[in-house]
Design an enzyme around this catalytic site. Structure first.
Site, PDB file in Angstrom:
ATOM      1  N   GLU A 163       0.859  -1.191   0.000  1.00  0.00           N
ATOM      2  CA  GLU A 163       0.000   0.000   0.000  1.00  0.00           C
ATOM      3  C   GLU A 163       0.893   1.239   0.000  1.00  0.00           C
ATOM      4  O   GLU A 163       1.127   1.880   1.028  1.00  0.00           O
ATOM      5  CB  GLU A 163      -0.936   0.000   1.213  1.00  0.00           C
TER       6      GLU A 163
ATOM      7  N   LYS B 153      -1.558 -13.540  18.975  1.00  0.00           N
ATOM      8  CA  LYS B 153      -2.053 -13.377  17.605  1.00  0.00           C
ATOM      9  C   LYS B 153      -3.566 -13.531  17.488  1.00  0.00           C
ATOM     10  O   LYS B 153      -4.082 -14.022  16.481  1.00  0.00           O
ATOM     11  CB  LYS B 153      -1.329 -14.348  16.661  1.00  0.00           C
TER      12      LYS B 153
ATOM     13  N   HIS C 254      -5.177   8.457  -2.904  1.00  0.00           N
ATOM     14  CA  HIS C 254      -4.953   7.066  -3.318  1.00  0.00           C
ATOM     15  C   HIS C 254      -4.935   6.945  -4.842  1.00  0.00           C
ATOM     16  O   HIS C 254      -4.091   6.239  -5.400  1.00  0.00           O
ATOM     17  CB  HIS C 254      -6.034   6.173  -2.714  1.00  0.00           C
TER      18      HIS C 254
ATOM     19  N   ASP D 231       7.536 -10.765  13.726  1.00  0.00           N
ATOM     20  CA  ASP D 231       6.478 -11.719  13.402  1.00  0.00           C
ATOM     21  C   ASP D 231       5.237 -10.919  13.034  1.00  0.00           C
ATOM     22  O   ASP D 231       4.557 -10.356  13.895  1.00  0.00           O
ATOM     23  CB  ASP D 231       6.191 -12.614  14.613  1.00  0.00           C
TER      24      ASP D 231
END
Length: 345
Positions: free
Chosen positions: A38, A168, A339, A244
């Protein structure tokens, strides 16, 4: 089965900044690497960074640090589980001795428990030096379990990981008790600078934070989270520094607080579950090592200092991107226009 060669999946990376950062871990202007598909993120963080160097800087505070592993044990009934855990918590010195056998850096600093029926959930909390500590705390827990079962033969093993960590996954417990680094980044932006560089006003940013980040997240059922896109900056920073990446799940559970300070804007990002390390798994790759060196996180310092520095830089980066996006969203059409312009070019 044929083994497959380990390949690399290239992700575009760019250095952004400099950001002006102050606080107990560093006081300097520094650029940061962000790896992302992005690409408008580079420009968004860059805008926040340009604002930071025109102010007193982004003040960063590492409030707490700990890595957790929860284990699951079973007893015959709830009272047996309660009696066992009450006794275990009184034996800190013996627990410390067992943990010391597993690592030079792991230190057991606290534990919390929950009893569900005859099940005993024990959340072990450690400091882990400069490592994020996933493997370190699991190894320590793996040493502690046999010792506990030997000392308390009425308990039985169920799992090395009991989801009370929580690793997570989105949860309330991490925000309440902490997992990783608890970091707050703050900035005060003069009204004139807000209007000139962010094309908005302090009042509009404060108002949008309430209506979007707070109320919007509440009606969506968000869990201990009130931000626009912490995950974007975290992922870019994590991929560039060998972290991670799955830990952005709990890492993005953070909060934005904004208020008027006279005529100026006070803007802050609180990240209670920021999991980063300057050594350990994910490091050793050439570009990661070079990025960590350029960030000043490969210096000879006391254990944990490089990881705290890295966490402070990460939190400041999150603030830059969050500030820029919220400012853009106070103006109709600005976000999409940016964008379209940046991604299509």
């Amino acid at each position: 089965m044929k083994s497959h060669k380990i390949l690399q999946a290239p992700v575009p990376m760019r250095w952004v900044g400099p950001l002006k950062i102050t606080g107990q871990t560093l006081n300097e202007s520094i650029s940061v690497p962000l790896a992302t598909y992005e690409t408008p993120l580079w420009h968004s963080v860059g805008r926040g960074a340009r604002v930071s160097v025109l102010t007193e800087g982004i003040n960063t505070s590492v409030i707490d640090e700990r890595m957790t592993r929860s284990i699951l044990l079973e007893a015959d009934d709830a009272m047996a589980a309660h009696q066992a855990v009450t006794s275990i918590k009184l034996r800190q010195a013996e627990l410390d001795a067992v943990v010391a056998q597993s690592s030079r850096f792991a230190r057991l600093i606290d534990m919390h428990s929950q009893i569900v029926g005859n099940l005993l959930y024990l959340r072990l909390e450690f400091t882990t030096g400069d490592a994020s500590g996933h493997n370190m705390v699991t190894n320590a827990a793996d040493r502690l379990i046999p010792w506990i079962l030997q000392q308390y033969p009425n308990l039985r093993y169920s799992s090395i990981s009991a989801n009370y960590c929580t690793d997570k996954k989105a949860s309330a417990v991490n925000g309440i008790l902490g997992r990783g680094k608890y970091v707050v980044s703050e900035i005060v932006i003069p009204r004139s600078l807000c209007e000139r560089r962010l094309k908005t006003t302090p009042e509009k940013v404060v108002d949008l934070n309430i209506k979007k980040n707070l109320i919007g997240t509440m009606i969506a059922g968000g869990l201990r989270s009130a931000n626009a896109h912490f995950a974007n900056m975290l992922l870019g920073f994590y991929l560039a520094t060998g972290q991670d990446a799955a830990n952005i799940i709990e890492g993005s559970q953070g909060m934005v607080h904004a208020e008027l300070r006279g005529e100026d804007l006070y803007f802050s990002c609180t990240l209670p579950n920021l999991i980063v390390g300057s050594v350990g798994n994910g490091k050793g790759i050439d570009f990661v090592e070079e990025n960590l060196r350029l960030l000043g996180c490969r210096e000879e310092r006391e254990p944990g200092a490089n990881a705290r520095r890295l966490a402070a830089i990460c939190a400041a980066t999150v603030l830059c991107g969050e500030l820029s996006l919220l400012a853009a969203q106070t103006n109709p059409g600005e976000l999409m226009e940016a964008h379209l312009k940046l991604e299509r070019s």
